[in-house]
Design an enzyme around this catalytic site. Structure first.
Site, PDB file in Angstrom:
ATOM      1  N   ARG A 120       0.952  -1.176   0.019  1.00 54.92           N
ATOM      2  CA  ARG A 120       0.048  -0.049  -0.014  1.00 54.92           C
ATOM      3  C   ARG A 120       0.849   1.102   0.064  1.00 54.92           C
ATOM      4  NH1 ARG A 120       1.566   3.386   4.222  1.00 54.92           N
ATOM      5  NH2 ARG A 120       0.269   3.210   5.872  1.00 54.92           N
ATOM      6  N   GLN A 148      11.503  -2.187   1.423  1.00 60.54           N
ATOM      7  CA  GLN A 148      10.473  -1.489   0.624  1.00 60.54           C
ATOM      8  C   GLN A 148      10.936  -1.124  -1.001  1.00 60.54           C
ATOM      9  OE1 GLN A 148       7.530   1.387   2.197  1.00 60.54           O
ATOM     10  NE2 GLN A 148       8.080   1.102   4.152  1.00 60.54           N
ATOM     11  N   ASP A 235       8.556   8.891   9.062  1.00 60.36           N
ATOM     12  CA  ASP A 235       7.429   8.193   9.607  1.00 60.36           C
ATOM     13  C   ASP A 235       7.381   8.505  11.259  1.00 60.36           C
ATOM     14  OD1 ASP A 235       9.274   6.545  10.677  1.00 60.36           O
ATOM     15  OD2 ASP A 235       8.548   4.893   9.432  1.00 60.36           O
TER      16      ASP A 235
END
Length: 359
Positions: A120, A148, A235
């Site tokens: 996602r 990732q 993040d």
């Protein structure tokens, strides 16, 4: 949609089931379809409850809950971020999520979201780039070649047609891993020896590093006119990747400003520094890329609506696959007010079973 024959049963998607589902659909198809759900939910942004994620910080990392609802469905994700875990042979990010019916409050789905979060995140980055990157962008630099990186590459290929990658990581083994995993995927890949070399000639620069620090991965002199920056690594508070001068030269696009001002690259800037919201670009309220020399920056921190989109997508894709377990998760007495009686009846059942003669 899956049927739930008993109210106590909740479909559970394990890691094994998720991998089988992704491979059955095909990674690039999965990313494209998931991106469609993400974009659809950004288009109905006003329907969602929105709040910055609930975070518990420590010197080792962060544990967070990411909830949202559109009034019909409710979803949340549990996720951690522990950069030191790599040294211990552990994932830096792990996650699971729940989708529930708002009308009854009953969970409809429990699923792994470690793999799903990587998918996602990549799908969301590609959706943003579709609206912000230079037209016909084909070359992407990826700074940080960890867990990732391959997902980012494949999402940008599937959705934008990116087919040239310039890779750099402080750890050459990470770059070698990324190249090995993307063999046969249709990329022309160059392993670079520095960030400066990696960004040379790139239309899109993706930064996706893991260190929990105010790092300067990308400096102002490395960013030329017309580039789109996909800043994924930020993040949490105290974790950045870009020099502040890059931010001041760029048009900045974010998911949810109250959260991004805490966790994103813009934590370096004054609280009232102007930014643009991605949903407004997607819905056509404001322009994304305006000209060929504009520097656009997607300051991505991940937001709960994206996890909600992923949970909806998985729920819909599970139909007729059998790729889930039936988890006995909810107490469901015949008489809703007699929960203790349910316990007593089970005690009697256990006693009767224990007195049965052995076969």
């Amino acid at each position: 949609m899956m049927t739930q024959p008993n109210l106590n049963i909740v479909p559970f998607v394990s890691v094994d089931h998720m991998m089988k589902l992704v491979l059955r659909v095909g990674v690039e198809t999965f990313l494209k379809e998931l991106a469609g759900y993400v974009e659809e939910d950004f288009r109905r942004w006003q329907n969602f409850d929105k709040t910055p994620r609930v975070a518990s910080h420590s010197k080792e990392g962060v544990i967070e809950l990411m909830p949202t609802s559109d009034g019909t469905l409710y979803g949340f994700k549990y996720v951690n971020g522990h950069p030191k875990n790599t040294r211990d042979g552990l994932q830096t990010v792990t996650a699971f999520g729940v989708l529930a019916d708002v009308g009854s409050g009953y969970p409809m789905l429990l699923t792994e979201m470690t793999i799903l979060t990587a998918l996602r995140t990549a799908a969301t980055s590609a959706v943003a780039a579709k609206h912000l990157a230079p037209k016909n962008a084909r070359t992407m630099a990826i700074i940080g070649n960890g867990a990732q990186s391959e997902f980012q590459a494949l999402a940008f290929k599937a959705i934008l047609g990116v087919d040239k990658l310039r890779l750099y990581d402080l750890d050459p083994q990470a770059t070698a891993k990324c190249i090995r995993n993307l063999q046969g995927a249709g990329f022309n890949i160059v392993a670079c020896k520095s960030v400066e070399e990696a960004v040379e000639g790139a239309d899109i620069i993706t930064t996706v590093t893991a260190d929990k620090a105010n790092a300067t991965i990308l400096t102002d002199n490395m960013v030329g006119a017309g580039v789109h920056i996909n800043a994924v690594g930020g993040d949490c508070s105290g974790k950045t990747e870009l020099h502040g001068d890059i931010l001041r030269r760029s048009d900045i696009f974010v998911e949810y400003p109250p959260q991004t001002r805490i966790e994103g690259e813009i934590q370096q800037l004054p609280e009232d520094y102007p930014v643009n919201e991605l949903w407004e670009v997607i819905t056509g309220r404001i322009a994304g890329r305006k000209d060929a020399r504009q520097i656009t920056l997607f300051d991505s921190v991940g937001f709960a609506t994206e996890d909600f989109s992923a949970l909806r997508y998985v729920r819909d894709k599970l139909k007729d696959t059998g790729l889930y377990e039936q988890l006995d998760l909810l107490a469901d007495p015949d008489e809703p007010r007699d929960l203790y009686g349910m316990l007593l009846r089970h005690e009697k059942l256990l006693q009767s079973e224990s007195t049965k003669p052995a076969a």
